[in-house]
Design an enzyme around this catalytic site. Structure first.
Site, mmCIF file in Angstrom:
data_model
loop_
_atom_site.group_PDB
_atom_site.id
_atom_site.type_symbol
_atom_site.label_atom_id
_atom_site.label_comp_id
_atom_site.label_asym_id
_atom_site.label_seq_id
_atom_site.Cartn_x
_atom_site.Cartn_y
_atom_site.Cartn_z
ATOM 1 N N ASP A 27 0.844 -1.192 0.000
ATOM 2 C CA ASP A 27 0.000 0.000 0.000
ATOM 3 C C ASP A 27 0.879 1.242 0.000
ATOM 4 O OD1 ASP A 27 -2.415 1.404 0.086
ATOM 5 O OD2 ASP A 27 -2.315 1.568 2.272
ATOM 6 N N LYS A 63 -4.202 -1.767 9.680
ATOM 7 C CA LYS A 63 -4.443 -1.910 8.240
ATOM 8 C C LYS A 63 -4.613 -3.347 7.765
ATOM 9 C CE LYS A 63 -3.569 2.415 6.779
ATOM 10 N NZ LYS A 63 -4.409 3.144 5.831
ATOM 11 N N TYR A 83 2.043 3.296 14.869
ATOM 12 C CA TYR A 83 2.710 3.432 13.575
ATOM 13 C C TYR A 83 4.167 3.875 13.636
ATOM 14 C CZ TYR A 83 2.543 8.541 13.004
ATOM 15 O OH TYR A 83 2.740 9.886 13.130
ATOM 16 N N THR A 130 -9.053 -5.493 3.189
ATOM 17 C CA THR A 130 -8.885 -4.600 2.040
ATOM 18 C C THR A 130 -9.815 -5.132 0.960
ATOM 19 O OG1 THR A 130 -6.550 -4.276 2.600
ATOM 20 C CG2 THR A 130 -7.238 -3.662 0.377
ATOM 21 N N GLU A 176 -9.086 4.156 -3.020
ATOM 22 C CA GLU A 176 -7.833 3.931 -3.755
ATOM 23 C C GLU A 176 -8.122 3.164 -5.045
ATOM 24 O OE1 GLU A 176 -4.450 2.443 -1.597
ATOM 25 O OE2 GLU A 176 -5.242 3.071 0.347
ATOM 26 N N GLU A 183 -10.475 4.039 2.826
ATOM 27 C CA GLU A 183 -9.572 4.806 1.973
ATOM 28 C C GLU A 183 -9.933 4.507 0.525
ATOM 29 O OE1 GLU A 183 -5.518 4.033 3.251
ATOM 30 O OE2 GLU A 183 -5.652 5.669 4.717
ATOM 31 N N GLU A 225 -10.489 12.620 6.696
ATOM 32 C CA GLU A 225 -10.396 13.938 6.063
ATOM 33 C C GLU A 225 -11.771 14.612 5.969
ATOM 34 O OE1 GLU A 225 -8.095 11.641 2.986
ATOM 35 O OE2 GLU A 225 -7.475 13.669 2.465
ATOM 36 N N HIS A 261 -4.147 14.006 0.085
ATOM 37 C CA HIS A 261 -4.353 13.152 1.272
ATOM 38 C C HIS A 261 -3.177 13.297 2.239
ATOM 39 C CE1 HIS A 261 -5.410 9.712 3.754
ATOM 40 N NE2 HIS A 261 -4.211 9.188 3.531
ATOM 41 N N THR A 292 -4.572 6.836 -0.739
ATOM 42 C CA THR A 292 -5.874 7.494 -0.767
ATOM 43 C C THR A 292 -5.888 8.626 -1.795
ATOM 44 O OG1 THR A 292 -6.050 6.999 1.563
ATOM 45 C CG2 THR A 292 -7.608 8.597 0.682
ATOM 46 N N ARG A 297 0.684 17.005 12.231
ATOM 47 C CA ARG A 297 1.965 17.681 12.465
ATOM 48 C C ARG A 297 1.898 19.180 12.220
ATOM 49 N NH1 ARG A 297 3.378 12.930 9.914
ATOM 50 N NH2 ARG A 297 3.190 13.928 7.896
ATOM 51 N N TYR A 334 1.245 5.698 -0.382
ATOM 52 C CA TYR A 334 0.771 6.932 0.262
ATOM 53 C C TYR A 334 1.121 8.046 -0.711
ATOM 54 C CZ TYR A 334 0.511 10.161 4.390
ATOM 55 O OH TYR A 334 0.203 11.146 5.309
ATOM 56 N N GLN A 388 -3.925 2.549 14.454
ATOM 57 C CA GLN A 388 -2.800 3.013 13.629
ATOM 58 C C GLN A 388 -2.031 4.138 14.310
ATOM 59 O OE1 GLN A 388 -4.172 4.514 9.849
ATOM 60 N NE2 GLN A 388 -2.127 4.928 9.065
ATOM 61 N N ASP A 404 -9.146 0.502 1.246
ATOM 62 C CA ASP A 404 -8.168 0.079 2.257
ATOM 63 C C ASP A 404 -8.717 0.467 3.636
ATOM 64 O OD1 ASP A 404 -5.737 -0.853 3.281
ATOM 65 O OD2 ASP A 404 -4.862 1.154 3.205
ATOM 66 N N ARG A 464 -8.029 4.019 12.536
ATOM 67 C CA ARG A 464 -7.170 5.192 12.773
ATOM 68 C C ARG A 464 -6.598 5.230 14.185
ATOM 69 N NH1 ARG A 464 -5.895 6.147 7.784
ATOM 70 N NH2 ARG A 464 -7.680 6.716 6.489
HETATM 71 CA CA CA Z 1 -3.997 3.019 2.140
#
Ligand code: CA
Length: 427
Positions: free
Chosen positions: A126, A253, A244, A257, A201, A199, A364, A133, A350, A142, A128, A240, A233, A237
C-alpha cells in the site's frame, strides 16, 4: 464500436465492448471460472476456450483465478482481447452470436452470478502517493508547516501490507479489536476500534514478474501491469495512531482490504491516459516517466447506514489527482531488487482531490472527527458505525460510453466477541 449484446451499448453501462474486464464467477454451485463482463452478461471464457474459439495455449480460463492468464504476458493479453472484440462486435465473427448452443451456455446473466476474488493476491503493498491526502493527514497530525514528510516529494512512500485479507466486493468486514492510546489517555487500552475508516484507492494488478535482484524502469514497470481495480483500504485510525512509529502501519491496516470484482485492463484504459502533476522537486532518473502513465478515472464513495432507505454520495474524486503513477510505484518497489510476482497488488494510496467534497477518507471528510458530516438521509458521521455499507464506484468517461469498474462494497459488522484472554489452553 457497438456490440450485438444490446445492454453493452447503453451509455451508462459499466461494461461496453470497449471495456471487457476480467473476473472469476460461478453459478448454482458450479466451479468458479474466468469470465468477461459485457453489458448485463458474463462471457464464460472457459466455455469459449473449450469450444475452440479462444486459442491461448493451455486451459488458463477453467480456473478460479486469473493468475495463469496474466502470467502469459502482453502478447496473449492483446490476442485474447482482439478475439473477444471480433466475437462480440456488431457485425463481427458470428461463431458465438449464431452458435445457438454455445451462445446460451457461454453468455449467462451477470445478475445472480457469484463474483469471486479475481486473482490470487500473492502480495499486497500500500502506498501513500496522493498529495492532497498526505497534506491533509500531515496537517492534522503535524501542522501545516510540516505536512509533507521530507522524503515525500522524492519517492512514493509505501509499506508491505497483508495479501491474506484482500477480499472481493461484498465481503463483510469485522470492526477490529486492538490496542489504542489517544493523546488524552494516560495508558493504552484494548477494545473495538472507535475510529474506523475507509480509503478510496485504485489497485494496480501486476501481471508479469521481474527477477529478484533485477530492477525495472518505469516503462518496464508499466508493461508488467495487467490492469486496475477499485480498492478500499479499510483503516483503524486509533490503532494506527498508537502503533505506527517507528515501522509504519501494522494492525490498523491488516483486517481487510476490499477490491472490485473486475480487473479493467490497461488496454481498455489506454484512451484515458493522462500525465502526473508538475513535479515540485525533480525526481531521480529511475522515477522519470517516459510518457503519460496516470489515468483519468472518475471515482465516487457512497455510504448507506443499516436501515437507511438510500445510499448517499459522500465524496467524488479522480485517479488523476495522484502525484505518483502506479508504474512509478512499481519501479520504486523493485529498484532495490525486490521480486514482484504475478498477482501482486499495489494500492495507490488514498485519492483525495483539492476540494473538501473530494476527500477520499472519513478522517479527512470529518477533519479528524471534529467536523461530522451529514448524509442525505439525515444521519451524521465522523467514522464508520456498525451496519454501515460503503460502496466505491469508478469509471473512465469515453465519447458515448464509459469504461466502468463495477462496485467495490463492504458492510461493517460488530467487533468479534472478546475472549477470556488469560484462560489456559485446554488440552
Ligand atoms: Ca492506504
Amino acid at each position: 464500436m457497438k456490440s450485438w449484446i444490446e445492454r453493452a451499448n447503453v451509455a451508462t453501462c459499466d461494461f461496453p465492448i470497449q471495456n471487457l474486464p476480467y473476473g472469476v464467477f460461478s453459478r448454482d454451485g458450479e466451479a468458479p471460472r474466468c469470465g468477461v463482463a459485457i453489458g448485463d452478461r458474463i462471457l464464460d471464457l472457459a466455455a469459449l476456450q473449450a469450444a475452440g474459439l479462444l486459442d491461448t495455449g493451455g486451459a488458463v480460463f477453467a480456473q478460479s483465478a486469473l493468475n495463469d492468464f496474466m502470467a502469459l504476458g502482453s502478447v496473449a493479453w492483446d490476442r485474447v482481447r482482439s478475439r473477444l472484440v471480433e466475437l462480440l462486435a456488431a457485425g463481427g465473427d458470428a461463431a458465438l452470436r449464431e452458435g445457438q448452443g454455445l451462445r446460451a451456455g457461454a453468455l449467462g446473466p451477470l445478475a445472480g452470478s457469484r463474483l469471486h476474488l479475481p486473482f490470487e493476491v500473492t502480495g499486497y503493498t500500500d502506498f501513500y502517493a496522493g498529495r492532497q491526502h498526505a497534506v491533509n493527514v500531515g496537517t492534522m497530525f503535524r501542522g501545516a508547516e510540516n505536512a509533507l514528510p521530507p522524503n515525500w516529494l522524492h519517492m512514493p512512500i509505501g509499506y508491505n501490507g497483508r495479501a491474506s485479507t484482500v477480499v472481493v466486493s461484498g465481503t463483510d468486514i469485522h470492526r477490529p479489536l486492538g490496542q489504542m492510546k489517544p493523546p488524552s489517555a494516560e495508558v493504552p487500552f484494548f477494545g473495538p476500534c472507535r475510529r474506523l475508516d475507509i480509503e478510496l484507492e485504485m489497485g494496480a494488478v501486476v501481471g508479469l514478474p521481474n527477477r529478484m535482484g533485477t530492477p525495472v524502469t518505469v516503462a518496464e514497470a508499466d508493461d508488467m501491469i495487467f490492469g486496475y481495480v477499485l480498492l478500499n483500504d479499510w483503516s483503524a485510525r486509533d490503532i494506527q495512531g498508537w502503533e505506527y512509529q517507528p515501522l509504519g502501519p501494522f494492525q490498523g491496516k491488516v483486517f481487510g482490504t476490499s477490491i472490485s470484482p473486475w480487473v479493467v485492463t490497461k488496454a481498455a484504459l489506454e484512451p484515458f491516459r493522462t500525465t502526473t502533476p508538475d513535479r515540485e522537486k525533480e525526481l531521480l532518473p529511475y522515477l522519470h516517466e517516459p510518457r503519460p502513465l496516470l489515468y483519468d478515472i472518475e471515482l465516487e464513495v457512497h455510504m448507506q447506514p443499516a436501515g437507511a432507505a438510500t445510499s448517499s454520495r459522500i465524496a467524488q474524486s479522480n485517479f488523476r489527482y495522484m502525484y505518483y503513477s502506479s508504474a512509478q510505484q512499481l519501479a520504486h518497489h523493485a529498484i532495490g531488487g525486490c521480486r514482484m510476482n504475478t498477482g501482486d497488488l499495489l494500492g495507490s494510496g488514498t485519492i483525495s482531490g483539492p476540494e473538501k467534497s473530494q476527500y477520499g477518507s472519513l478522517l479527512e471528510l470529518s477533519w479528524g472527527g471534529k467536523e461530522p458530516f451529514t448524509l442525505e438521509t439525515g444521519e451524521t458521521r465522523s467514522f464508520l458505525e456498525d451496519g454501515d455499507r460503503v460502496t466505491l464506484t469508478g469509471w473512465a468517461q469515453g465519447d458515448g460510453y464509459r469504461v466502468g469498474f463495477g462496485d467495490c462494497s463492504g458492510t461493517i459488522l460488530p467487533a468479534p466477541a472478546e475472549k477470556n484472554w488469560t484462560a489456559e489452553t485446554a488440552d
